[in-house]
Design an enzyme around this catalytic site. Structure first.
Site, short mmCIF file in Angstrom:
data_model
loop_
_atom_site.label_atom_id
_atom_site.label_comp_id
_atom_site.label_asym_id
_atom_site.label_seq_id
_atom_site.Cartn_x
_atom_site.Cartn_y
_atom_site.Cartn_z
CG HIS A 105 24.45 12.09 1.46
ND1 HIS A 105 23.64 13.21 2.02
CD2 HIS A 105 24.30 12.06 3.17
CE1 HIS A 105 22.82 13.39 3.32
NE2 HIS A 105 23.86 12.39 3.79
CG HIS B 182 26.79 8.57 4.85
ND1 HIS B 182 25.42 7.63 4.32
CD2 HIS B 182 26.69 9.45 5.48
CE1 HIS B 182 24.36 8.51 5.02
NE2 HIS B 182 24.93 9.50 6.17
CD GLU C 212 -1.78 2.45 15.59
OE1 GLU C 212 -0.35 2.69 15.03
OE2 GLU C 212 -2.42 1.83 16.18
CG HIS D 277 -6.17 4.55 25.26
ND1 HIS D 277 -5.11 4.06 25.13
CD2 HIS D 277 -6.62 4.05 24.12
CE1 HIS D 277 -5.03 2.63 24.94
NE2 HIS D 277 -5.98 2.68 24.29
#
Ligand SMILES: Cc1ncc(C[n+]2csc(CCOP(=O)(O)OP(=O)(O)O)c2C)c(N)n1
Length: 634
Positions: free
Chosen positions: A28, A259, A408, A470
């Site tokens: 890049h 890019h 998290e 869960h």
């Protein structure tokens, strides 16, 4: 100091990046070309570092969050005089065995702070670096710990969701030494970011408690002025630097074509002519290289001054500081574990493993000052907060328990940064099922070999009523599938202690401690003789209904009652429902199960029949024990 036009300094980065990508035929070039001015200002005027000692503890950290722009970092390492980063390494960009892989790898190349590539991880990890700096400074003082964390982040970094978690945490904690330079070039692979994005990043950061401003990222004076302002701020800072991707490329600049691929011979030639760079590949003018090398050793004096200040600490504090930075565990830790395990064996405990995890933490935390726990909310359920722990906050930087909020992924990424900074052993908690949310950072932890610990409770269908959303079923397998990830699922208090000990002593990779929710027995079943088998069968049936229970074999009621009070209490436990099963009368059992406990046994004289029929007849069965327990549970 050799004075060289700063734009020529930036062009040295551009030339090397273009040449390396061209030679590799992959990589890049766009980001290094666009961000070269930002990097030049930062590395020649602000970044406190000494290329001769890339591990100096009080160096500023620089994190290239947009890891695909790795040639920016490799060029800087070469130009500033990192001894291992030779020109030859740049010529072998992206080749097997080189120090210049496609994305920066901290475990592979000296001078790289963290591995980046998955967008968003670098900026989220940097929050952990800045947090660790703040915490360590609170302990050792600014004379010893006083450095900045600089991040170069791209559009993609800020689009990724994890960046929001990171930004929110940094703002909340007022991590004023964290400075994000945003390479605001408005281009990603698909084209202009306006295809999919209309966020006002300055407003976004400000609303999260940051100082933020927009500047011309191609104007070196403006960049320097903005970094100076950022250094003075009492908040984390974001500087949106408007840049042109592929700056200097005649037709590809400002477009997605700059890019992710080599420019091609013609475009490269055009760019070099436009920028005034020698067409000779990998050549840097002597005066420019000299000036860059001076920038690389600019921090040598600051390092020596730091060493002198460090030498003023007492020998004990110095040794301790160095031990912690090496991630070497204190001798007291092994002793604390030994004592804890001995106590467990002497007084067996039958409590939930996550509860016993809490007792491990209480037992060892004072022996290990680098222990930093945290939880993505759910602290009360995860039980990894020591009784003695104080919360970390902007005002209480000595606190060693971190409330990450419901984040998290941000937590797992920050833990990587905390560990990589050095001085701390982080552990963080949530439910096992939510490792899915943290997984990209956990995978990087395994790749980098960070010794972090994940305390993952509610580890199976055994969590019961919360149901399948869960209940992790594939997560153990998914975590075990990550190379270098160690997964423990201990069964009892002793195993919990042993697994914690192994986890805390593991400094070359992450550990998951999967702990059940159940086990915090709601029912205790006491029995003697043959009825222990009935109690065990009842326990199984209760388990099938999602009710955790424990069985206590009581071969001698008298001896149990004769135990010292603490030991007796530990054996009897504090499950709300107590059931005794014995093919005899209740007399004596109330001392164990209390007057409200249920008794499954005889209520009068026996009868003549085969033994099996008698147990059925008098209702001394697993079903009866289960029913008695269910009745009391209500
Ligand atoms: C999590 C993640 N998703 C996707 C990619 C693949 N990828 C690499 S670079 C890139 C575009 C990023 O654009 P930007 O951040 O603006 O960088 P620039 O174009 O300025 O170099 C993408 C999608 C990645 N590296 N990480």
């Amino acid at each position: 100091m050799t004075h060289v036009d700063p734009s020529r300094m930036a062009n040295a980065i551009r030339g090397l990046a273009m040449d390396a990508v061209e030679k590799a035929k992959s990589g890049h070039p766009g980001l290094p070309m666009g961000a070269a001015d930002i990097a030049t200002v930062l590395f020649t005027q602000f970044l406190k570092f000494d290329a001769a000692d890339p591990k100096w503890p009080d160096r500023d950290r620089f994190i290239l969050s947009a890891g695909h722009g790795s040639m920016l970092l490799y060029s800087l390492l070469y130009l500033t005089g990192n001894t291992e980063m030779t020109l030859d390494q740049l010529k072998h960009f992206r080749q097997l065995g080189s120090l210049t892989p496609g994305h920066p790898e901290n475990f592979h190349t000296k001078g790289i702070e963290t591995t980046t590539g998955p967008l968003g991880q670098g900026i989220a990890t940097s929050v952990g670096f800045a947090l660790a700096e703040k915490m360590l400074a609170a302990e050792y003082g600014k004379k010893v710990v006083d450095h900045h964390t600089y991040v170069l982040a791209s559009d993609g970094d800020l689009m990724e969701g994890v960046s929001q978690e990171a930004i929110a945490l940094a703002g909340h904690w007022k991590l004023d030494k964290l400075i994000v330079l945003y390479d605001d070039n408005g281009i990603s692979i698909d084209g202009p970011t306006s295809l999919s994005d209309s966020v006002d990043q300055v407003k976004r950061f400000k609303s999260a408690g940051w100082q933020a401003e927009l500047i011309d990222g191609q104007d070196q004076q403006a960049i320097a002025a903005a970094i100076t302002r950022a250094q003075k701020s009492n908040k984390p800072s974001m500087i949106a630097c408007k840049t042109t991707i592929g700056f200097g490329a005649p037709t590809k600049a400002g477009t997605a074509k700059a890019h992710g691929e080599a420019l091609g011979a013609e475009e490269l030639k055009g760019a070099k002519e436009k920028l005034g760079i020698s067409l000779e590949p990998f050549s840097v003018p002597d005066d420019v290289l000299k000036s860059w090398r001076e920038a690389g050793s600019r921090g040598a004096a600051a390092r020596k001054e730091w060493e002198a200040r460090f030498a003023e600490l007492t020998a004990r504090r110095r040794t301790e500081f160095e031990r912690r930075l090496r991630h070497e565990r204190p001798a007291a830790l092994a002793k604390a574990f030994k004592a804890h395990k001995k106590a467990l064996l002497e007084t067996p405990q039958n409590i939930a493993t996550r509860k016993s995890s809490e007792s491990v933490i209480d037992a060892i935390v004072t022996a290990m000052p680098e222990f930093v726990a945290g939880s993505a909310d759910l602290t009360g359920s995860n039980n990894n907060k020591a009784k003695s722990a104080i919360d970390f906050s902007a005002k209480t930087p000595k606190g060693r328990f971190i409330h990450y909020g419901v984040r998290e992924h941000g937590m797992a990424a920050a833990m990587n940064g905390i560990f990589l900074h050095g001085g701390f052993a982080p552990n963080g908690a949530t439910f096992l099922v939510f490792t899915d949310y943290a997984r990209p950072a956990m995978r990087l932890a395994a790749l980098m070999g960070t010794g972090v610990v994940y305390v993952m409770t509610h580890d199976s269908i055994g969590l019961g009523e919360d149901g399948p959303t869960h209940q992790p079923v594939e997560h153990l397998a998914a975590l075990r599938a990550i190379p270098n990830m160690r997964v423990f699922r201990p069964c009892d208090a002793v195993e919990v202690a042993e697994c914690w000990e192994l986890a805390l002593n593991r400094i070359d990779g992450p550990t998951v401690l999967a702990l059940p929710q159940q086990g915090e027995a709601r029912v205790s079943l006491f029995a003697s003789g043959s009825e222990v088998e009935i109690a065990v069968a009842a326990q199984k049936q209760l388990g099938e209904r999602g009710i955790a229970s424990r069985v206590v074999s009581v071969p001698s009621l008298e001896l149990l009652l004769a135990q010292p009070v603490e030991k007796r209490k530990a054996i009897i436990g504090n499950a709300p429902v107590k059931v005794a099963v014995e093919a005899a009368v209740r007399f004596g059992w109330d001392a164990v199960i209390g007057p409200d406990g249920a008794f499954v046994g005889m209520h009068g004289f026996g009868a003549s029949a085969p033994v099996k029929d008698l147990y059925q007849h008098f209702g001394i069965t697993a079903e009866a024990a289960v029913n008695a327990a269910l009745k009391l549970l209500g």
